[in-house]
Write a protein that holds these residues in place. Structure first.
Motif, short mmCIF file in Angstrom:
data_model
loop_
_atom_site.label_atom_id
_atom_site.label_comp_id
_atom_site.label_asym_id
_atom_site.label_seq_id
_atom_site.Cartn_x
_atom_site.Cartn_y
_atom_site.Cartn_z
N ARG A 248 19.60 -58.85 83.63
CA ARG A 248 20.10 -58.33 84.90
C ARG A 248 19.02 -57.55 85.63
O ARG A 248 19.03 -57.43 86.84
N ARG A 249 18.11 -56.94 84.88
CA ARG A 249 17.02 -56.18 85.47
C ARG A 249 15.78 -57.02 85.71
O ARG A 249 15.17 -56.96 86.77
N THR A 250 15.39 -57.80 84.70
CA THR A 250 14.10 -58.49 84.75
C THR A 250 14.16 -59.71 85.67
O THR A 250 13.24 -59.96 86.44
N PHE A 251 15.22 -60.50 85.55
CA PHE A 251 15.38 -61.67 86.43
C PHE A 251 16.76 -61.57 87.09
O PHE A 251 17.69 -62.27 86.70
N PRO A 252 16.92 -60.67 88.08
CA PRO A 252 18.27 -60.39 88.60
C PRO A 252 18.94 -61.64 89.18
O PRO A 252 18.29 -62.45 89.83
N TYR A 253 20.22 -61.78 88.89
CA TYR A 253 21.03 -62.83 89.48
C TYR A 253 22.28 -62.13 90.02
O TYR A 253 22.53 -60.97 89.69
N GLU A 340 15.00 -80.27 86.93
CA GLU A 340 15.36 -79.52 85.74
C GLU A 340 15.22 -78.03 86.03
O GLU A 340 14.31 -77.62 86.73
N ILE A 341 16.15 -77.25 85.49
CA ILE A 341 16.09 -75.81 85.69
C ILE A 341 16.48 -75.11 84.39
O ILE A 341 17.12 -75.70 83.51
N TYR A 342 16.07 -73.86 84.27
CA TYR A 342 16.58 -73.00 83.21
C TYR A 342 17.19 -71.79 83.88
O TYR A 342 16.60 -71.22 84.79
N PHE A 343 18.38 -71.43 83.46
CA PHE A 343 18.99 -70.22 83.97
C PHE A 343 19.49 -69.38 82.80
O PHE A 343 20.23 -69.88 81.95
N GLY A 344 19.08 -68.12 82.76
CA GLY A 344 19.54 -67.22 81.71
C GLY A 344 20.38 -66.12 82.31
O GLY A 344 20.08 -65.62 83.39
N ALA A 345 21.46 -65.75 81.63
CA ALA A 345 22.31 -64.67 82.09
C ALA A 345 22.48 -63.65 80.97
O ALA A 345 22.48 -64.02 79.80
N GLU A 346 22.62 -62.39 81.35
CA GLU A 346 22.81 -61.34 80.35
C GLU A 346 24.27 -61.32 79.92
O GLU A 346 25.12 -60.78 80.61
N ASN A 347 24.54 -61.90 78.79
CA ASN A 347 25.90 -61.93 78.26
C ASN A 347 26.07 -60.82 77.23
O ASN A 347 25.08 -60.23 76.81
N PRO A 348 27.29 -60.53 76.81
CA PRO A 348 27.47 -59.44 75.83
C PRO A 348 26.61 -59.61 74.58
O PRO A 348 26.13 -58.64 74.03
N LYS A 349 26.42 -60.84 74.13
CA LYS A 349 25.67 -61.05 72.90
C LYS A 349 24.17 -61.16 73.12
O LYS A 349 23.41 -61.14 72.17
N GLY A 350 23.76 -61.34 74.35
CA GLY A 350 22.33 -61.50 74.64
C GLY A 350 22.14 -62.49 75.75
O GLY A 350 23.06 -62.72 76.55
N GLU A 351 20.96 -63.10 75.81
CA GLU A 351 20.67 -64.00 76.92
C GLU A 351 21.27 -65.38 76.65
O GLU A 351 20.79 -66.12 75.79
N LEU A 352 22.31 -65.71 77.40
CA LEU A 352 22.87 -67.05 77.32
C LEU A 352 22.17 -67.89 78.38
O LEU A 352 22.27 -67.61 79.56
N CYS B 70 8.54 -66.66 78.68
CA CYS B 70 8.69 -65.54 79.59
C CYS B 70 7.62 -64.49 79.33
O CYS B 70 7.34 -64.17 78.18
N ASN B 71 7.06 -64.00 80.40
CA ASN B 71 6.23 -62.81 80.33
C ASN B 71 7.08 -61.67 80.87
O ASN B 71 7.34 -61.59 82.07
N LEU B 72 7.55 -60.82 79.98
CA LEU B 72 8.53 -59.80 80.39
C LEU B 72 7.87 -58.72 81.24
O LEU B 72 8.51 -58.14 82.11
N ARG B 73 6.60 -58.43 80.97
CA ARG B 73 5.96 -57.36 81.73
C ARG B 73 5.78 -57.77 83.18
O ARG B 73 6.05 -56.99 84.09
N HIS B 74 5.33 -59.00 83.42
CA HIS B 74 5.10 -59.45 84.80
C HIS B 74 6.28 -60.22 85.37
O HIS B 74 6.17 -60.79 86.45
N LYS B 75 7.38 -60.26 84.62
CA LYS B 75 8.60 -60.93 85.07
C LYS B 75 8.31 -62.36 85.51
O LYS B 75 8.60 -62.76 86.63
N LYS B 76 7.68 -63.11 84.65
CA LYS B 76 7.25 -64.45 84.98
C LYS B 76 7.83 -65.43 83.98
O LYS B 76 7.89 -65.16 82.79
#
Lengths: 408, 187
Positions: A248-253, A340-352, B70-76
């Motif tokens: 939610r912080r690093t790759f906000p959606y 092709e895409i990858y999407f990760g979401a912050e779920n209760p257990k971790g990154e789904l 993923c590079n977590l520091r540079h958010k990449k």
């Protein structure tokens, strides 16, 4: 006769000196065992009571979700996501829908985004409450489970009001939700947010200075931050070790960057820290819920794209055009582009995460589910040796995994 | 932009795919993989998010292994892909990220891609001794029978082409697909 006191932290150091003493015993735990939270099987090699080697055996709940996904349209797969992490079906629905929408290139209207944030955070509280209750029960505190279930019941009532189902919600569709939020729902969420923090403090006071609980969790199952990331741990298990990675912080959606919340982290990475991180995350979820309710915008609650998004039901029943679109979307599925895409979401257990590979049309060519519980459990072979058998339930409880998601 | 140059420097032959939805992907030869991955980890890509294999049935080489980093520091976030033919092996990255251990076992189990020098390449989701790789495109949805009589569900599942397919019989018990035919006398 002299006695020596054994500290839990010493057990790792003791494995070396225990080498080559006596015969080793192979002990099988699971696949059906109360502490394995489903059907996890551990084959432990024991020297006395100290574990020397572990073989974690997963796959007893494998249903072939990824194969099934290749044979149905994008929307038809939503009910299967309920059954991944079945403690938080709403969060899975949201993660999956967001992934397909990323592939489709949809930008959700504000109301849909805020609705989904409420879904995610309600699911997070509900899942953490169950994880907390089960963890406490694993280490001997039965009462906790009953208390947390009382609170979960209130969340279930809200979820029922919102989706019509308590457990298998199947709430999202590509481009929106099945329906708009019903009258009275936001008031219900506000009421829950008002009474819940007090209950949470009670739960905390039952455990965080409870001698039995602290003795069984402190300095146990310590995972250093770099090892945790190396094994792909995410969610509270990673943050308990001190790494602040939160999707939610690093790759906000869903515009999570516009919400004001803290990401709690632990300091030592032991079972107690993982418990403490979950407790604090529930408080933060309440903060997010309050902000979401306060700013709930009006307007559209699904993307306007008649060819790919299900039309409103009243229009389907009265208008020709919408009826045709409904027929097209249901039978052929939303027409996804090639890519092709990858999407990760912050779920209760971790990154789904969902890796979607599309060759165009309404059906995925390949759909890979990056299940947080699968990655979280992969560390067990490394973590458990050096601990005693009686530590296993405490460590497993602190991991808060779900086999439905791990085995897919 | 800097990332592109760096990957080009490490692996001269790396092919950059067009960006899609803000994600960058590269295709590299599998021989270059260990070198590239080691350098990427040193550059800060310490988190291997996911590793998976895709079966492009009917093309040569048949399989594609996909790495999400993923590079977590540079958010990449970047994606590295490599192609591998049937019966060929991809060098393992489990010595670089330990999370790859289970992911590679899963890719072997489900799609049947071999990983060279993997410490313990056993099946992970299916049982030991299972003869097929279910996520291959030539594996039918209803499954294939196996010769393991002691394990339940070794025969084909009666899905009849899809999980929601029902037949048009007049009685419910005939209409619904069943894993086992109802025992006589139980109805």
């Amino acid at each position: 006769m002299s006695t020596t006191t054994l500290e839990f932290g010493d057990t790792l150091a003791r494995t070396a000196e225990c080498e080559d003493v006596g015969e080793k015993l192979v002990l099988n735990i699971g696949p059906s065992h109360p502490s394995t939270h489903g059907v996890l099987r551990l084959v432990l090699e024991l020297d006395g009571e100290v574990i020397t080697k572990v073989d974690t055996d997963v796959g007893y709940l494998h249903r072939g979700d990824e194969k099934i996904a290749e044979n149905m349209t994008w929307n038809q797969f939503v009910p299967y996501t309920d059954r991944l992490d079945y403690m938080a079906p709403l969060a899975n629905n949201v993660a999956y829908a967001c992934a397909v929408e990323k592939l489709m290139g949809f930008e959700l209207p504000p109301r849909a985004k805020v609705t989904r944030v409420i879904c995610c955070e309600l699911a997070r509280i509900s899942a953490h409450l169950l994880g907390l209750g089960a963890f406490a029960m694993d280490v001997g505190a039965m009462t906790m489970f009953l208390y947390t279930f009382t609170e979960r019941e209130k969340i279930y009532n809200l979820i029922e009001l919102l989706t019509g189902a308590r457990f298998t919600t199947s709430f999202t569709r590509v481009g929106g939700q099945t329906r708009d939020i019903p009258p009275g729902f936001l008031e219900g969420v506000t009421e829950f947010c008002t009474q819940f923090p007090g209950r949470l403090d009670e739960f905390g006071s039952m455990l965080n200075r409870n001698r039995i609980f602290v003795d069984r969790t402190k300095d146990l199952g310590v995972i250093p931050a770099d090892i945790a990331l190396d094994y792909g741990l995410t969610g509270p298990n990673l943050r308990g070790s001190g790494n602040p990675y939160d999707v939610r912080r690093t790759f906000p959606y869903l515009d999570y960057q516009t919400y004001d919340f803290e990401v709690p982290v632990g300091s030592t990475g032991d079972c107690y820290d993982r418990f403490a991180v979950r407790m604090e995350e529930m408080r933060q979820s309440i903060l997010i819920l309050r902000q979401a309710v306060a700013k709930m915008p009006g307007g559209a609650w699904q993307v306007h794209d008649p060819k790919n998004v299900l039309p409103a039901k009243d229009k389907v029943l009265t208008k020709m055009e919408e009826l045709i679109h409904q027929f097209l979307v249901v039978t052929q599925g939303p027409d996804a582009p090639v890519g092709e895409i990858y999407f990760g979401a912050e779920n209760p257990k971790g990154e789904l995460g969902f890796y979607l590979n599309s060759r165009g049309g309404g059906v995925p060519y390949r759909l890979k589910i990056r299940a947080p519980s699968f990655c979280n459990l992969s560390i067990l072979n490394h973590l458990l040796p050096g601990h005693t058998v009686s530590d296993v339930p405490a460590i497993l409880g602190s991991f808060d995994f779900v086999m439905g998601e791990c085995d897919r | 932009m800097g990332q592109d140059v760096l990957i080009e420097e490490i692996v001269p032959g790396a092919e950059k795919l067009p960006d899609f939805r803000g994600e960058s992907s590269w295709v590299v030869a599998k021989e270059k993989l260990p070198e590239l991955m080691t350098s990427l980890k040193a550059m800060g890509f310490t988190y291997l998010v996911d590793l998976t294999a895709v079966d492009h049935h009917g093309t040569d080489p048949r399989f594609e292994v996909v790495y999400e980093l993923c590079n977590l520091r540079h958010k990449k976030h970047i994606r590295i892909k490599t192609k591998v033919g049937e019966g060929d092996a991809v060098p393992t990255v489990s010595n670089i990220w330990r999370t790859a251990d289970w992911h590679e076992r899963e890719a072997w189990d489900m799609v049947g891609v071999r990983f060279a020098n993997h410490p313990d390449l056993r099946r992970i989701l299916m049982w030991d001794g299972y003869p097929h790789h279910p996520l291959r495109k030539d594996f039918p949805l209803e499954g294939l029978p196996t010769e393991m009589p002691d394990i339940a569900f070794t025969s084909k599942a009666p899905l009849e082409g899809g999980p929601f397919v029902t037949s048009s019989a007049s009685f419910t018990q005939d209409r619904e697909p069943r894993a086992h035919p109802a025992e006589e006398g139980s109805v």
